[in-house]
Motif scaffolding. Structure first.
Motif, PDB file in Angstrom:
ATOM      1  N   GLU A   1     -11.713   9.586  17.055  1.00 44.81           N
ATOM      2  CA  GLU A   1     -10.369  10.148  16.926  1.00 44.81           C
ATOM      3  C   GLU A   1     -10.370  11.642  17.251  1.00 44.81           C
ATOM      4  N   HIS A   2     -11.404  12.340  16.816  1.00 37.90           N
ATOM      5  CA  HIS A   2     -11.517  13.763  17.156  1.00 37.90           C
ATOM      6  C   HIS A   2     -11.700  13.948  18.666  1.00 37.90           C
ATOM      7  N   ARG A   3     -12.470  13.074  19.275  1.00 41.59           N
ATOM      8  CA  ARG A   3     -12.650  13.157  20.728  1.00 41.59           C
ATOM      9  C   ARG A   3     -11.314  12.969  21.440  1.00 41.59           C
ATOM     10  N   ALA A   4     -10.491  12.036  20.955  1.00 44.83           N
ATOM     11  CA  ALA A   4      -9.195  11.785  21.586  1.00 44.83           C
ATOM     12  C   ALA A   4      -8.275  12.997  21.452  1.00 44.83           C
ATOM     13  N   ILE A   5      -8.314  13.649  20.309  1.00 50.73           N
ATOM     14  CA  ILE A   5      -7.507  14.857  20.099  1.00 50.73           C
ATOM     15  C   ILE A   5      -7.934  15.939  21.088  1.00 50.73           C
ATOM     16  N   LEU A   6      -9.234  16.161  21.185  1.00 54.21           N
ATOM     17  CA  LEU A   6      -9.732  17.203  22.077  1.00 54.21           C
ATOM     18  C   LEU A   6      -9.430  16.883  23.532  1.00 54.21           C
ATOM     19  N   LEU A   7      -9.595  15.639  23.934  1.00 54.78           N
ATOM     20  CA  LEU A   7      -9.309  15.255  25.321  1.00 54.78           C
ATOM     21  C   LEU A   7      -7.852  15.554  25.674  1.00 54.78           C
ATOM     22  N   ALA A   8      -6.962  15.259  24.745  1.00 53.22           N
ATOM     23  CA  ALA A   8      -5.544  15.512  25.007  1.00 53.22           C
ATOM     24  C   ALA A   8      -5.264  17.010  25.124  1.00 53.22           C
ATOM     25  N   ILE A   9      -5.950  17.814  24.324  1.00 54.80           N
ATOM     26  CA  ILE A   9      -5.774  19.270  24.412  1.00 54.80           C
ATOM     27  C   ILE A   9      -6.346  19.792  25.731  1.00 54.80           C
TER      28      ILE A   9
END
Length: 220
Positions: free
Chosen positions: A180-188
């Protein structure tokens, strides 16, 4: 004689120190806080402690009632759910803004933090993972460059809620947390505000959903 500036500085220090203790789980929920104990612990006058406790009560970190004294906050399940729902909304908005406004340096810092979390999970270091998790969320907030949202977020008492309701026997970090943290960072990184908000909402919402499903047990 101690001048007024020194008294003000010490008051501010004690406020920050006691607030940090409360947020870090230094006291169990509904613990009575006595002026005598706190004056000894922080080596200040009762007047200073009294002023600090008044401010903390106004901000919701403690409660103050006649015949019961000052106690650390204890939340009902409904109160806890409301606070976590507010956190979900605010952090989603902050992630949205971070995707628009994060600098290259801030994105690099998020990458570094996430790498540290991955390493911590790999070696089973729960404390390091939790520290990284807190840093990641703070970095997203800073990268949003949205002072009003940030101030509102900082007034939430969700750390106290999580510490009251967390299931210490549950797996930590929670399954899916790192992804989930990876998905947040990818979107940023890809400058996608809608995806960043959705990813953050899903991540933070998991704690609220666990709280409701487990009838008083939450984990992040």
């Amino acid at each position: 004689m101690v001048d007024s500036d020194s008294r003000t500085t010490r008051y501010s220090q004690v406020y920050e120190e006691l607030r940090t203790v409360l947020l870090s789980g230094g006291y169990e929920p509904n613990t009575r806080l006595t002026e005598a104990d706190l004056t000894t612990r922080f080596e200040v006058s009762r007047g200073t402690i009294r002023s600090v406790l008044v401010r903390l009560a106004q901000e919701g970190y403690v409660t103050s009632e006649a015949n019961r004294g000052v106690r650390t906050r204890s939340f009902t399940l409904a109160e806890a759910a409301d606070i976590l729902e507010a956190r979900e909304t605010l952090e989603a908005a902050l992630a949205d803004k971070a995707a628009e406004r994060a600098t290259d340096r801030e994105i690099a810092e998020l990458h570094t933090t996430l790498a540290g979390m991955e390493a911590a999970q790999g070696r089973g270091d729960q404390a390091a993972y939790s520290k990284g998790n807190r840093a990641f969320h703070q970095q997203v907030k800073a990268a949003a460059h949205q002072a009003t949202l940030a101030r509102t977020y900082d007034t939430l008492l969700y750390p106290l809620v999580m510490r009251q309701y967390r299931n210490i026997s549950a797996q930590h970090p929670r399954t899916g947390s790192l992804a989930e943290h990876r998905a947040i960072l990818l979107a940023i990184v890809t400058r996608n505000p809608d995806a960043a908000a959705a990813a953050m909402r899903h991540h933070v919402g998991s704690a609220r959903r666990a709280l409701l499903l487990d009838r008083g047990r939450a984990r992040e």
